[in-house]
Design a protein around this motif. Structure first.
Motif, PDB file in Angstrom:
ATOM      1  N   ASP A  18      41.739  14.166  51.126  1.00 60.56           N
ATOM      2  CA  ASP A  18      41.594  15.612  51.067  1.00 60.56           C
ATOM      3  C   ASP A  18      41.291  16.219  52.436  1.00 60.56           C
ATOM      4  OD1 ASP A  18      41.768  17.645  49.105  1.00 60.56           O
ATOM      5  OD2 ASP A  18      39.602  17.902  49.145  1.00 60.56           O
ATOM      6  N   PHE A  19      40.327  15.649  53.140  1.00 56.58           N
ATOM      7  CA  PHE A  19      39.947  16.214  54.431  1.00 56.58           C
ATOM      8  C   PHE A  19      41.095  16.141  55.434  1.00 56.58           C
ATOM      9  CE2 PHE A  19      38.339  15.641  58.769  1.00 56.58           C
ATOM     10  CZ  PHE A  19      37.796  16.900  58.959  1.00 56.58           C
ATOM     11  N   ARG A  75      35.794  22.884  61.377  1.00 59.72           N
ATOM     12  CA  ARG A  75      36.013  22.144  60.132  1.00 59.72           C
ATOM     13  C   ARG A  75      35.554  20.691  60.300  1.00 59.72           C
ATOM     14  NH1 ARG A  75      40.352  24.206  56.953  1.00 59.72           N
ATOM     15  NH2 ARG A  75      38.594  25.393  56.221  1.00 59.72           N
ATOM     16  N   ILE A  76      35.847  20.088  61.452  1.00 61.35           N
ATOM     17  CA  ILE A  76      35.397  18.715  61.725  1.00 61.35           C
ATOM     18  C   ILE A  76      33.877  18.671  61.793  1.00 61.35           C
ATOM     19  CG2 ILE A  76      35.410  16.834  63.419  1.00 61.35           C
ATOM     20  CD1 ILE A  76      38.311  17.789  64.158  1.00 61.35           C
ATOM     21  N   ALA A  77      33.269  19.663  62.427  1.00 60.37           N
ATOM     22  CA  ALA A  77      31.799  19.720  62.522  1.00 60.37           C
ATOM     23  C   ALA A  77      31.165  19.846  61.136  1.00 60.37           C
ATOM     24  CB  ALA A  77      31.372  20.876  63.417  1.00 60.37           C
ATOM     25  N   ASP A  78      31.740  20.678  60.277  1.00 60.64           N
ATOM     26  CA  ASP A  78      31.220  20.825  58.912  1.00 60.64           C
ATOM     27  C   ASP A  78      31.335  19.517  58.135  1.00 60.64           C
ATOM     28  OD1 ASP A  78      30.686  23.485  59.458  1.00 60.64           O
ATOM     29  OD2 ASP A  78      32.435  24.249  58.356  1.00 60.64           O
ATOM     30  N   GLN A  79      32.468  18.829  58.287  1.00 63.62           N
ATOM     31  CA  GLN A  79      32.656  17.560  57.583  1.00 63.62           C
ATOM     32  C   GLN A  79      31.679  16.514  58.111  1.00 63.62           C
ATOM     33  OE1 GLN A  79      34.879  17.200  54.888  1.00 63.62           O
ATOM     34  NE2 GLN A  79      33.483  15.497  54.626  1.00 63.62           N
ATOM     35  N   LEU A 110      31.912   8.601  60.110  1.00 62.19           N
ATOM     36  CA  LEU A 110      31.275   9.428  61.136  1.00 62.19           C
ATOM     37  C   LEU A 110      31.815   9.100  62.530  1.00 62.19           C
ATOM     38  CD1 LEU A 110      27.653   9.533  59.729  1.00 62.19           C
ATOM     39  CD2 LEU A 110      29.141  11.520  60.138  1.00 62.19           C
ATOM     40  N   GLU A 111      32.039   7.839  62.790  1.00 57.21           N
ATOM     41  CA  GLU A 111      32.637   7.434  64.065  1.00 57.21           C
ATOM     42  C   GLU A 111      34.051   8.013  64.189  1.00 57.21           C
ATOM     43  OE1 GLU A 111      34.155   3.281  66.016  1.00 57.21           O
ATOM     44  OE2 GLU A 111      32.229   3.235  64.960  1.00 57.21           O
ATOM     45  N   TRP A 112      34.810   7.928  63.101  1.00 56.82           N
ATOM     46  CA  TRP A 112      36.166   8.475  63.077  1.00 56.82           C
ATOM     47  C   TRP A 112      36.149   9.993  63.266  1.00 56.82           C
ATOM     48  CZ3 TRP A 112      38.337  11.710  59.279  1.00 56.82           C
ATOM     49  CH2 TRP A 112      39.723  11.924  59.411  1.00 56.82           C
ATOM     50  N   LEU A 113      35.208  10.695  62.631  1.00 55.74           N
ATOM     51  CA  LEU A 113      35.108  12.149  62.790  1.00 55.74           C
ATOM     52  C   LEU A 113      34.807  12.522  64.236  1.00 55.74           C
ATOM     53  CD1 LEU A 113      33.229  13.052  59.500  1.00 55.74           C
ATOM     54  CD2 LEU A 113      35.500  13.899  60.178  1.00 55.74           C
ATOM     55  N   GLU A 169      35.828  10.822  66.794  1.00 52.50           N
ATOM     56  CA  GLU A 169      37.115  10.650  67.469  1.00 52.50           C
ATOM     57  C   GLU A 169      38.056  11.819  67.176  1.00 52.50           C
ATOM     58  OE1 GLU A 169      38.488   6.802  66.179  1.00 52.50           O
ATOM     59  OE2 GLU A 169      36.810   5.785  67.161  1.00 52.50           O
ATOM     60  N   CYS A 170      38.000  12.335  65.946  1.00 52.04           N
ATOM     61  CA  CYS A 170      38.811  13.504  65.586  1.00 52.04           C
ATOM     62  C   CYS A 170      38.424  14.693  66.455  1.00 52.04           C
ATOM     63  CB  CYS A 170      38.603  13.894  64.122  1.00 52.04           C
ATOM     64  SG  CYS A 170      39.403  12.825  62.942  1.00 52.04           S
ATOM     65  N   GLN A 171      37.142  14.872  66.635  1.00 50.00           N
ATOM     66  CA  GLN A 171      36.667  15.997  67.437  1.00 50.00           C
ATOM     67  C   GLN A 171      37.221  15.913  68.863  1.00 50.00           C
ATOM     68  OE1 GLN A 171      32.425  16.516  67.414  1.00 50.00           O
ATOM     69  NE2 GLN A 171      32.688  18.712  67.577  1.00 50.00           N
ATOM     70  N   VAL A 172      37.183  14.725  69.437  1.00 53.80           N
ATOM     71  CA  VAL A 172      37.715  14.526  70.788  1.00 53.80           C
ATOM     72  C   VAL A 172      39.215  14.816  70.810  1.00 53.80           C
ATOM     73  CG1 VAL A 172      38.151  12.800  72.589  1.00 53.80           C
ATOM     74  CG2 VAL A 172      35.912  12.901  71.469  1.00 53.80           C
ATOM     75  N   GLU A 173      39.909  14.396  69.777  1.00 55.42           N
ATOM     76  CA  GLU A 173      41.367  14.596  69.696  1.00 55.42           C
ATOM     77  C   GLU A 173      41.748  16.075  69.807  1.00 55.42           C
ATOM     78  OE1 GLU A 173      45.317  13.466  69.305  1.00 55.42           O
ATOM     79  OE2 GLU A 173      43.640  12.054  69.304  1.00 55.42           O
ATOM     80  N   PHE A 174      40.906  16.960  69.261  1.00 52.20           N
ATOM     81  CA  PHE A 174      41.244  18.377  69.228  1.00 52.20           C
ATOM     82  C   PHE A 174      40.516  19.215  70.265  1.00 52.20           C
ATOM     83  CE2 PHE A 174      42.557  16.842  65.065  1.00 52.20           C
ATOM     84  CZ  PHE A 174      43.872  17.272  65.074  1.00 52.20           C
TER      85      PHE A 174
END
Length: 186
Positions: free
Chosen positions: A107-108, A126-130, A170-173, A175-180
């Motif tokens: 979903d996310f 959205r990444i921060a909220d998740q 949390l580690e993956w999130l 990495e997502c933050q860095v990606e964007f």
């Protein structure tokens, strides 16, 4: 309805299909191809499942279709999102994702995809909220684990697995933050 129940109810490829049609009208075969290309590692559905979901969305009033005649080819059913379907998709897009690993994996990532397409300025929030939701769930699970009676071996093992999965998420999130992040801030 609990957060878990609400999130499991919304975990369906129908929102991915609705979102693809929100972006542009299309037909069933092309939607299946787009879903496979864009979100195929999250959603693996057969063409028959794809068509069944699209039919259900049309029956519910979220989609409308029109026949398009083609020379030397079968007639296409072009689909587009109705006003009701747009409202439903927009409401889903703004609904927080649950904090289970499954909800985040399916979903996310789907919400993140459409957020990036439709409102890229909302991607990092959205990444921060998740991340916050996952951290809160991790804290609750760790507290439950600390309260377990000594003989609760299988409950402890189950909680350990969920805790490890959430730490990985949390580690993956992160990495997502860095990606964007903008290129200069990476």
């Amino acid at each position: 309805m609990t957060e878990s129940t609400a999130s499991h109810r919304s975990i369906s490829p129908e929102y991915a299909l609705l979102g693809l049609l929100y972006l542009q009208p299309s037909h069933g075969y092309e939607l299946h191809r787009l879903l496979s290309v864009e979100l195929g590692h999250a959603w693996r559905i057969s063409q028959s499942q794809n068509y069944a979901i699209l039919k259900r969305l049309e029956t519910q009033g979220d989609l409308s279709s029109r026949s398009v005649e083609q020379e030397n080819h079968p007639t296409l059913q072009m689909l587009k999102v109705t006003k009701a379907g747009r409202r439903r998709f927009e409401a889903w897009l703004e609904t927080p994702t649950g904090s289970s690993v499954r909800a985040i994996r399916l979903d996310f990532i789907t919400r993140l995809y459409f957020t990036q397409k439709l409102a890229p300025q909302k991607t990092l929030p959205r990444i921060a909220d998740q991340t916050e939701a996952a951290q809160n769930m991790l804290s609750r699970l760790e507290a439950k684990q600390a309260e377990l009676a000594e003989g609760q071996v299988f409950n402890r093992l189950s909680l350990q697995l969920r805790i490890r999965q959430l730490r990985s998420v949390l580690e993956w999130l992160s990495e997502c933050q860095v990606e964007f992040l903008p290129l200069g801030k990476r």
